[in-house]
Design a protein around this motif. Structure first.
Motif, mmCIF file in Angstrom:
data_model
loop_
_atom_site.group_PDB
_atom_site.id
_atom_site.type_symbol
_atom_site.label_atom_id
_atom_site.label_comp_id
_atom_site.label_asym_id
_atom_site.label_seq_id
_atom_site.Cartn_x
_atom_site.Cartn_y
_atom_site.Cartn_z
ATOM 1 N N ASP A 11 -9.466 14.076 -35.017
ATOM 2 C CA ASP A 11 -9.817 14.272 -36.419
ATOM 3 C C ASP A 11 -8.884 13.442 -37.275
ATOM 4 N N ALA A 12 -9.380 12.903 -38.377
ATOM 5 C CA ALA A 12 -8.543 12.101 -39.264
ATOM 6 C C ALA A 12 -7.569 12.981 -40.049
ATOM 7 N N ALA A 13 -7.996 14.185 -40.426
ATOM 8 C CA ALA A 13 -7.138 15.078 -41.206
ATOM 9 C C ALA A 13 -6.246 15.873 -40.260
ATOM 10 N N SER A 14 -4.975 15.893 -40.556
ATOM 11 C CA SER A 14 -4.020 16.592 -39.705
ATOM 12 C C SER A 14 -3.467 17.799 -40.439
ATOM 13 N N PRO A 15 -3.299 18.941 -39.746
ATOM 14 C CA PRO A 15 -2.726 20.106 -40.396
ATOM 15 C C PRO A 15 -1.229 19.945 -40.673
ATOM 16 N N ILE A 16 -0.596 18.991 -39.994
ATOM 17 C CA ILE A 16 0.822 18.693 -40.187
ATOM 18 C C ILE A 16 0.961 17.179 -40.295
ATOM 19 N N THR A 17 1.770 16.733 -41.246
ATOM 20 C CA THR A 17 1.968 15.306 -41.457
ATOM 21 C C THR A 17 3.339 14.897 -40.950
ATOM 22 N N LEU A 18 3.400 13.783 -40.238
ATOM 23 C CA LEU A 18 4.668 13.195 -39.813
ATOM 24 C C LEU A 18 4.977 12.022 -40.725
ATOM 25 N N THR A 19 6.179 11.967 -41.254
ATOM 26 C CA THR A 19 6.586 10.800 -42.034
ATOM 27 C C THR A 19 6.902 9.656 -41.067
ATOM 28 N N ASP A 20 6.988 8.449 -41.600
ATOM 29 C CA ASP A 20 7.359 7.300 -40.768
ATOM 30 C C ASP A 20 8.726 7.514 -40.137
ATOM 31 N N SER A 21 9.656 8.072 -40.904
ATOM 32 C CA SER A 21 11.009 8.328 -40.414
ATOM 33 C C SER A 21 10.994 9.330 -39.257
ATOM 34 N N ALA A 22 10.204 10.385 -39.387
ATOM 35 C CA ALA A 22 10.102 11.381 -38.312
ATOM 36 C C ALA A 22 9.482 10.762 -37.067
ATOM 37 N N ALA A 23 8.430 9.970 -37.241
ATOM 38 C CA ALA A 23 7.779 9.335 -36.092
ATOM 39 C C ALA A 23 8.750 8.418 -35.358
ATOM 40 N N ARG A 24 9.529 7.634 -36.108
ATOM 41 C CA ARG A 24 10.524 6.747 -35.470
ATOM 42 C C ARG A 24 11.542 7.544 -34.659
ATOM 43 N N ARG A 25 12.058 8.624 -35.245
ATOM 44 C CA ARG A 25 13.072 9.430 -34.565
ATOM 45 C C ARG A 25 12.491 10.130 -33.340
ATOM 46 N N ILE A 26 11.295 10.652 -33.448
ATOM 47 C CA ILE A 26 10.646 11.317 -32.317
ATOM 48 C C ILE A 26 10.446 10.325 -31.182
ATOM 49 N N ARG A 27 9.960 9.123 -31.502
ATOM 50 C CA ARG A 27 9.792 8.092 -30.464
ATOM 51 C C ARG A 27 11.124 7.791 -29.787
ATOM 52 N N ARG A 28 12.178 7.690 -30.584
ATOM 53 C CA ARG A 28 13.508 7.387 -30.040
ATOM 54 C C ARG A 28 13.976 8.507 -29.097
ATOM 55 N N VAL A 29 13.817 9.752 -29.524
ATOM 56 C CA VAL A 29 14.215 10.893 -28.695
ATOM 57 C C VAL A 29 13.388 10.938 -27.412
ATOM 58 N N LEU A 30 12.080 10.783 -27.540
ATOM 59 C CA LEU A 30 11.200 10.887 -26.374
ATOM 60 C C LEU A 30 11.367 9.715 -25.413
ATOM 61 N N SER A 31 11.844 8.576 -25.899
ATOM 62 C CA SER A 31 12.031 7.414 -25.026
ATOM 63 C C SER A 31 13.107 7.673 -23.972
ATOM 64 N N LYS A 32 13.966 8.652 -24.224
ATOM 65 C CA LYS A 32 15.039 8.990 -23.283
ATOM 66 C C LYS A 32 14.645 10.136 -22.349
ATOM 67 N N GLU A 33 13.422 10.612 -22.490
ATOM 68 C CA GLU A 33 12.923 11.733 -21.687
ATOM 69 C C GLU A 33 11.951 11.227 -20.622
ATOM 70 N N PRO A 34 11.655 12.057 -19.620
ATOM 71 C CA PRO A 34 10.676 11.660 -18.597
ATOM 72 C C PRO A 34 9.300 11.373 -19.208
ATOM 73 N N GLU A 35 8.529 10.577 -18.521
ATOM 74 C CA GLU A 35 7.168 10.226 -18.949
ATOM 75 C C GLU A 35 6.372 11.489 -19.276
ATOM 76 N N GLY A 36 5.630 11.451 -20.362
ATOM 77 C CA GLY A 36 4.788 12.577 -20.754
ATOM 78 C C GLY A 36 5.477 13.599 -21.634
ATOM 79 N N ALA A 37 6.721 13.352 -22.013
ATOM 80 C CA ALA A 37 7.450 14.301 -22.855
ATOM 81 C C ALA A 37 6.910 14.260 -24.285
ATOM 82 N N MET A 38 6.859 15.438 -24.916
ATOM 83 C CA MET A 38 6.386 15.579 -26.287
ATOM 84 C C MET A 38 7.346 16.503 -27.031
ATOM 85 N N LEU A 39 7.385 16.395 -28.342
ATOM 86 C CA LEU A 39 8.206 17.288 -29.153
ATOM 87 C C LEU A 39 7.373 18.502 -29.520
#
Length: 120
Positions: A11-39
């Motif tokens: 769906d295009a509409a999301s019940p929660i919005t991620l800012t660009d800053s949050a997306a960057r940080r989440i990607r950085r955190v998850l890049s150090k985790e095993p494949e398939g990790a999610m926040l």
């Protein structure tokens, strides 16, 4: 972008919005985790104001999870927590007092100075 738990469709509409800053940080955190990790972001009872946010790394997607994705950052929110977070904006702030995820929640009537506790 949100993936519906019942149909798996996007769906295009999301019940929660991620800012660009949050997306960057989440990607950085998850890049150090095993494949398939999610926040996973959830709301639990407790904290100084009645409810508190919890942030965990998870590799399991439950049937009732809402999946929010932005630029490769993946966030899971269970359906119970979504009741308290619908319409929220997840941001990552780096300021003089430190770095942290911040949630701007339209349902919160009050919040604590710690930034992870709120009341409705």
């Amino acid at each position: 972008m949100t993936i519906s738990p019942s149909t798996g469709t996007t769906d295009a509409a999301s019940p929660i919005t991620l800012t660009d800053s949050a997306a960057r940080r989440i990607r950085r955190v998850l890049s150090k985790e095993p494949e398939g990790a999610m926040l996973r972001v959830s709301v639990n009872g407790g904290g100084c104001s009645g409810f508190q946010y919890a942030f965990d790394i998870d590799r399991t997607r439950n049937d009732d999870d809402i999946v929010v994705e932005k630029d490769g950052a993946v966030v899971l929110v269970d359906s119970i927590s979504l009741q308290y977070m619908d319409g929220s904006v997840l941001d990552f702030v780096d300021d003089l007092i430190g770095q942290s995820f911040k949630i701007d929640n339209p349902h919160a009537a009050a919040s604590c100075g710690c930034g992870t506790s709120f009341s409705i």
